[in-house]
Structures are given as structure tokens and as C-alpha cells.
Design a protein around this motif. Structure first.
Motif, mmCIF file in Angstrom:
data_model
loop_
_atom_site.group_PDB
_atom_site.id
_atom_site.type_symbol
_atom_site.label_atom_id
_atom_site.label_comp_id
_atom_site.label_asym_id
_atom_site.label_seq_id
_atom_site.Cartn_x
_atom_site.Cartn_y
_atom_site.Cartn_z
ATOM 1 N N LEU A 423 48.464 46.036 42.785
ATOM 2 C CA LEU A 423 47.950 44.946 41.960
ATOM 3 C C LEU A 423 46.689 44.327 42.542
ATOM 4 N N ASP A 424 46.186 44.894 43.621
ATOM 5 C CA ASP A 424 44.964 44.401 44.255
ATOM 6 C C ASP A 424 43.784 45.217 43.741
ATOM 7 N N PRO A 425 42.863 44.619 42.985
ATOM 8 C CA PRO A 425 41.749 45.425 42.446
ATOM 9 C C PRO A 425 40.883 46.053 43.522
ATOM 10 N N LEU A 433 42.568 52.034 38.115
ATOM 11 C CA LEU A 433 41.970 50.826 37.540
ATOM 12 C C LEU A 433 42.283 50.674 36.049
ATOM 13 N N PRO A 434 42.205 51.732 35.219
ATOM 14 C CA PRO A 434 42.588 51.536 33.801
ATOM 15 C C PRO A 434 44.049 51.129 33.635
ATOM 16 N N TRP A 435 44.924 51.677 34.478
ATOM 17 C CA TRP A 435 46.341 51.280 34.397
ATOM 18 C C TRP A 435 46.509 49.812 34.737
ATOM 19 N N LEU A 436 45.827 49.346 35.785
ATOM 20 C CA LEU A 436 45.916 47.941 36.158
ATOM 21 C C LEU A 436 45.309 47.054 35.078
ATOM 22 N N ALA A 437 44.233 47.512 34.447
ATOM 23 C CA ALA A 437 43.634 46.736 33.362
ATOM 24 C C ALA A 437 44.578 46.641 32.172
ATOM 25 N N LEU A 456 35.672 42.862 37.292
ATOM 26 C CA LEU A 456 36.315 42.274 36.116
ATOM 27 C C LEU A 456 37.784 41.976 36.374
ATOM 28 N N LEU A 457 38.476 42.910 37.050
ATOM 29 C CA LEU A 457 39.887 42.685 37.352
ATOM 30 C C LEU A 457 40.065 41.495 38.286
ATOM 31 N N ALA A 458 39.187 41.374 39.277
ATOM 32 C CA ALA A 458 39.295 40.250 40.208
ATOM 33 C C ALA A 458 39.028 38.913 39.514
#
Length: 654
Positions: A423-425, A433-437, A456-458
């Protein structure tokens, strides 16, 4: 989730913690290097420099003295010393042909040694001189006299560096042969490769008693040793892949992928040579010192080896455990070949000794990055009732059997422990990254790089917290496109009827501001309030809602010209804008935007006016759309500044 009563401790063997090499003259290392290299242990190179680079590894940057890369990826020069002639590779056919046609051939070279090229300049080193040509050999521009020259390199401008046999100092000349001084390198050994790079850098390949070294420096900067990685990062490699007594090979890009072309030293095609072998020794061993657990009668549990084993290579680990450090050769535990994870099957003891054996085919080497030793033995058998552990033989089998399941559960434990890091970008791989997004409801454009996606994720928590505000919209655009936009709310652009405060006498008074109550295009006709013909007739809705329906809940995003892709920017604005608003995007162009609000630096450009021309297809009308200015020769006589000028009275047309 684990079934063991407590986590086992462990001892690591790697470049960070240490490999526990033998000390005091005790033999323990043979044919293995890399004890200080984080990449891991590997077989040594043959020759006097087992840890340094080989000559074959450096061929793409320092080719054979008979070869020199020219213009383009296919441009090569080939010196044939036996025939004393110079060949050039044809860019169309790929064959080597004589550089000079028969009618322009200057004759055979005199004891040629090496060749160098840079752009359209060419240099051939002979036994006592260096010949310099321009235009790829069409014009001989200089002859440099030197004592036993061996290598030459063409620098920027007309600078030429020459390395003589038996040393590492460089002599500087110009194209005509003028001496410019000596460049002291301080590198040991003898130069066996010389080339120049960007920013006037000079790169040396030296041979010091069989040990190859790479040095970087230049005029006014000291020379220092560098690694192959630094060389590869600063200079692009050539297409030369191999060179031996029979010829050389080039790996070039073809219509269906990489293609290999091989030639003899006379420039004739030949079949590709078999892969080179013998770069590494074929076997090596390493014996550690006694590794102390600090526990008397310690039951060592498990050995895990983190290794990379290419085809034709192998790594074997053997261990022996003792209480006082004494053991016999027959006490060594030898696991099955290829095992990289096994249990310790030894009597209890405080000390453990490990022996690593590496083997290969000479062309490749295994790499051992880390070895982990777990102790003391802790398994789920410790949770069983004492009745299951009364028989020593059965107890040993039960522990080893349950260790298989404990290892599987331990892997699951590690996955669960690492889950928060997913869960850490900043820590997840690019592919995740797409999965976390998706967890956060974000969508990425195909052209966004990993750095933009991580940013963007951060920023997602703060963007969601302030979503629908001008700050959130500006921040999203800044992260994606790297420029801060101007958010122009259209409701503030146009002032409808309003009352402003004014100081009059001893108290404030309200008065109408100097504004147009109803615009010419956005209002409707009112009987008794609007002059006929000054406003269009509108026969729908309520007049009181005109200021809101015209501009409320609307905004415009202003960016400089060329700062962002308009289509991608519109999609981003649609996702970030509140649902009840309507947004538009405007990027800067040439000149002022007429009829709307102009912002300097966004949609305003200061450009020169077109030249005024009286008459012609598009004549300039004086006092309307023409600006008189001086002619191409400068200002002679013209309109006087600061006075009233009228054409034909105070103005001289010249």
C-alpha cells in the motif's frame, strides 16, 4: 499464523554482514571472488586480474586497434596491416571495400598500427607518425611526427591525442601536427585503448601486468579509475561483440531483430564463431571460519541459499556442526545436488562450518548472493504433548517432517507481513501501481510514467479530502503535467448590477457602480428598461436568473501553450471537477484572445507586428489597422514622440 512457539534466530552470510572468511593464513578461498560485492560471490576471471573486467567485456567501448567505428551504426573502418591498406564498410551492402578508389589511392600505408575515427575525421597511426584526414579520407590535412605512437583519439574541434608505446601519458596535437603539450594521466601500466567522450572527457584502457583498468579524466581534470558500469553509463557501446585471431563479429539491428555479421581481418565475410569460452575458471571453493551460535549444544535448523544458477553452472553447500570446533572429513553433511534449501542433519553443537563449491563451464558463472543459517531448531513439534517426543528417533523424524509444513506457513507469514508495503506508492513495483490505484478509485492514462503515477497515489488522500475545490484541481494538473494552471471562475468575470460602498459625508452610502446592468448578448429585452435594439429578445425563463444561468457553476482552466496535451487535460478536468460544474480548457496561442478575458503569460503572446504595406493585395488603412515603423535601414525621420502628429501636416513620409 505460524505454529512455531517462537521465531528462530538466524545468521546471514553476505557482503553486508560478512562472509566469515578464514583469517590467520588459513586456506579457505580458491577461485571465488566478490566477497565485498553486493551482487554476490562468483567464479574468478582467468588471468592476473580475477575480479576485474576482461578484454572481451570492453570490446564494445575499446575495439581492436585494427577497427574504428565511423559515422552511423554501420560505419566501420578496418585496417589490414599485412596488406597495408584501409577498408571502409559500405552502408548499403554491408561489405568492406577499399577506402580510396584506384584513381585516388595514395599508395600503401607505411607500417600501420591502429586506426581512429570521429565524425568525418580519420586518423591512421603508423610506426613513427600519425596521418590525419578529413571528409572520411578525401583530404589529408596533417602529418604528426611522434616517437613510437600506438593509439590515437580525435577530440572535439581539431584536438588529437596520441598515446605512445610503454606509457600512459598523452601528447596533444592539432590537425596540422602542431604540438599542444603533454597530458599527464598518472595511470599505471600501458595504454591499450584510448577514446574521447562528451564534455571533452578522455577514457583510457590500461594494462598493468595483466590487470586491466579503466580511467577517466581530461584536460584540466585529474584521471581516476572507474568501473565498467560508469563507462557504460557515459558512453554508448558500439556494435562490436567479439574479436579473435580469425576475425570479428558485429551485432546490428535488422528488419526482424538483431543480426550478427562476422568478417575476417581481411574484410571478407565468414560464419559466426562459436560462443567464447574460458572467461572464468571452471571451479572454486570457499570455507568459512567457525560460526558461533553462542548456545551450547545448539540444534542448528535450516540452510537457505539465495543464488542465481545459469545453464551449465552449479552451487553446492556443505556443513559440519561440532561442540568444540573439531571434526573429521567424514562428518560433513553433503545435501543432494542442486539443493538450495535443506535441513541440518547434524548432532547438536555450538559451532557450524560451511563450505561452498561453485562450478561452471568457463563461459558463465553462478552467483551466490546470500546464505541464511537458522538456529536453534524451532518447529510445531514443540507444541505437541511430551508423549509424542519420548522416542529420540521418532522425535527427530517428527521435527523434520513438520518442518515441511512450517516452511510453507512461514512463506504465508512473510506475504502477510509484507502486505502493508504493497500500500506504499513509493515501494511497490511499477506493475502493481494500477492495482493500487484501483483500490483508491483512480484511473491512469496510458502515457503517464511511473513517477507520475506514484505522485498521484501519494497525493490521493489529500486530493480526495479537498476534491471539488480549485486547489485540488490545480494540484492534480500540477502532478500530471508539471505546470500549475490558472482556475478562472466565470461568475467573477462579468459584473452584473451591484452596489458598492462609498464614503460620502459622515457615513457610508450605497451607489450603483460603473457597470453595465445588462449586457448586449447575455440579457433579455425589458420594456422601459432597455433601449430597443440594444439587447436581443428572449422569451423564456425568469430574467432574475440570468446572472446565474449564464456564468454560475462554470470555470475555465488556463495553461501556457504547449504545456499539456489538450485531450488528456480535458479528461483529467472532467474527473476532478464537481458534478454540478461545467469546466473548459484553454491553452495559450499566438497573440491576444479577443472578446474574452486575457491573462498575461497564459493566452497572451508578445509577437512582432506584420510589416505595414500601402497598397497591394492586402492594403493597410491608415488610422485603422496599420502601425508605421522604421524601414530595414533604421530610423531616419518619422513621427515625433510626444507631440500631436497628423498625416500630411507634421508627419514626413520617408
Amino acid at each position: 499464523m505460524t505454529c512455531t512457539p517462537h521465531p528462530a534466530t538466524f545468521r546471514l552470510l553476505d557482503a553486508y554482514v560478512g562472509w566469515d572468511e578464514p583469517t590467520g593464513g588459513e586456506p579457505g578461498v580458491d577461485g571465488i571472488v566478490g566477497f565485498d560485492d553486493p551482487a554476490g560471490l562468483r567464479l574468478a576471471h582467468r588471468g592476473a586480474d580475477p575480479e576485474g573486467p576482461t578484454r572481451d567485456q570492453l570490446l564494445p567501448w575499446f575495439p581492436d586497434p585494427r577497427l574504428a567505428p565511423g559515422c552511423g551504426p554501420c560505419g566501420w573502418y578496418l585496417l589490414v596491416p599485412g596488406e597495408r591498406r584501409l577498408l571502409r564498410r559500405d552502408r548499403c551492402s554491408g561489405a568492406f571495400t577499399p577506402l580510396w578508389p584506384p584513381d585516388c589511392d595514395p599508395g600503401p600505408l607505411r607500417e600501420p598500427v591502429s586506426v581512429a575515427a570521429r565524425g568525418h575525421r580519420l586518423a591512421v597511426v603508423e610506426s613513427d607518425r600519425v596521418l590525419v584526414w578529413r571528409r572520411e579520407g578525401e583530404q589529408l590535412v596533417g602529418v604528426i611526427r611522434a616517437e613510437r605512437p600506438r593509439w590515437a583519439a580525435l577530440g572535439p574541434g581539431d584536438d588529437i591525442l596520441v598515446a605512445c608505446q610503454g606509457g600512459t601519458d598523452l601528447r596533444r596535437y592539432d590537425t596540422t601536427g602542431g604540438f599542444r603539450g603533454v597530458l599527464r594521466t598518472g595511470a599505471p601500466g600501458e595504454v591499450i585503448g584510448l577514446r574521447t567522450g562528451p564534455e571533452r572527457t578522455v577514457w583510457l584502457l590500461t594494462d598493468d601486468g595483466g590487470r586491466l583498468g579503466i580511467h577517466r579524466g581530461g584536460h584540466g581534470r585529474p584521471f581516476r579509475p572507474v568501473t565498467v558500469d560508469e563507462l557504460a553509463a557515459a558512453l554508448p557501446p558500439s556494435t562490436l561483440t567479439s574479436a579473435d585471431e580469425d576475425g570479428f563479429c558485429l551485432s546490428e539491428k535488422g528488419p526482424e531483430g538483431p543480426e550478427t555479421s562476422c568478417f575476417t581481418w581481411q574484410g571478407l565475410p565468414r560464419d559466426p564463431a562459436p560462443p567464447a569460452t574460458g572467461a572464468y575458471v571452471t571451479s572454486g571453493s570457499y570455507l568459512t571460519t567457525l560460526i558461533d551460535s553462542g548456545i551450547s549444544r545448539c540444534r542448528w535448523h535450516r540452510v537457505r541459499v539465495d543464488a542465481e544458477l545459469p545453464t551449465g553452472t552449479a552451487a553446492a553447500v556443505e556443513i559440519v556442526v561440532s561442540e568444540d570446533g573439531r571434526y573429521e572429513e567424514s562428518d560433513w553433511q553433503v545435501p543432494v545436488p542442486g539443493a538450495t534449501d535443506f535441513l541440518v542433519d547434524q548432532p547438536p553443537g555450538r559451532f557450524l562450518r560451511l563450505r561452498l563449491r561453485l562450478s561452471g563451464d568457463g563461459g558463465s558463472t553462478p552467483v551466490v548472493r546470500r546464505i541464511r543459517l537458522d538456529f536453534p531448531r524451532a518447529t510445531s513439534a514443540d507444541l505437541l504433548p511430551p508423549a509424542f517426543r519420548e522416542d529420540p528417533a521418532a522425535d527427530d523424524f517428527t521435527e523434520r517432517f513438520l518442518s515441511l509444513f512450517d516452511a510453507t506457513l512461514a512463506q504465508l507469514d512473510r506475504v502477510i507481513e509484507r502486505y502493508p508495503s504493497l500500500l506504499d506508492p513509493a515501494g511497490v513495483p511499477d506493475q502493481a501501481l494500477p492495482w493500487l490505484a484501483g483500490l483508491l478509485g483512480l484511473s491512469f492514462e496510458a502515457g503517464w510514467d511511473a513517477r507520475t503515477r506514484r505522485a498521484l497515489l501519494a497525493a490521493a488522500p489529500e486530493l480526495y479530502r479537498r476534491r471539488g475545490t480549485p486547489w485540488a484541481l490545480r494540484e492534480a494538473v500540477r502532478i500530471v503535467f508539471g505546470v500549475t494552471p490558472v482556475v478562472d471562475e466565470l461568475a467573477t468575470d462579468r459584473r452584473w448590477a451591484w452596489l458598492r460602498a462609498a464614503q460620502r459625508g459622515d457615513g457610508p452610502a450605497q451607489g450603483l457602480g460603473a457597470v453595465r446592468l445588462f449586457g448586449r448578448s447575455a440579457s433579455r429585452f425589458r420594456v422601459g428598461g432597455t433601449a430597443l435594439g440594444a439587447a436581443p429578445l428572449r422569451a423564456f425563463g425568469t430574467p432574475d436568473s440570468d446572472p446565474f444561468t449564464a456564468h454560475a457553476h462554470r470555470f475555465r482552466l488556463l495553461l501556457p501553450a504547449g504545456s499539456a496535451d489538450a485531450a488528456a487535460l480535458r479528461r483529467l478536468v472532467e474527473r476532478q471537477a464537481p458534478a454540478h460544474t461545467v469546466g473548459s480548457v484553454r491553452t495559450g496561442g499566438a497573440g491576444f484572445v479577443v472578446g474574452s478575458r486575457s491573462t498575461v503569460g497564459v493566452d497572451t503572446a508578445f509577437v512582432p507586428l506584420p510589416a505595414p504595406v500601402l497598397g497591394g493585395a492586402h492594403p493597410v488603412r491608415l488610422n485603422r489597422d496599420g502601425v508605421l515603423r522604421p524601414g530595414p535601414r533604421g530610423l531616419r525621420r518619422g513621427v515625433g514622440v510626444g507631440v500631436v502628429s497628423a498625416v500630411g501636416i507634421q508627419t514626413h513620409m520617408s
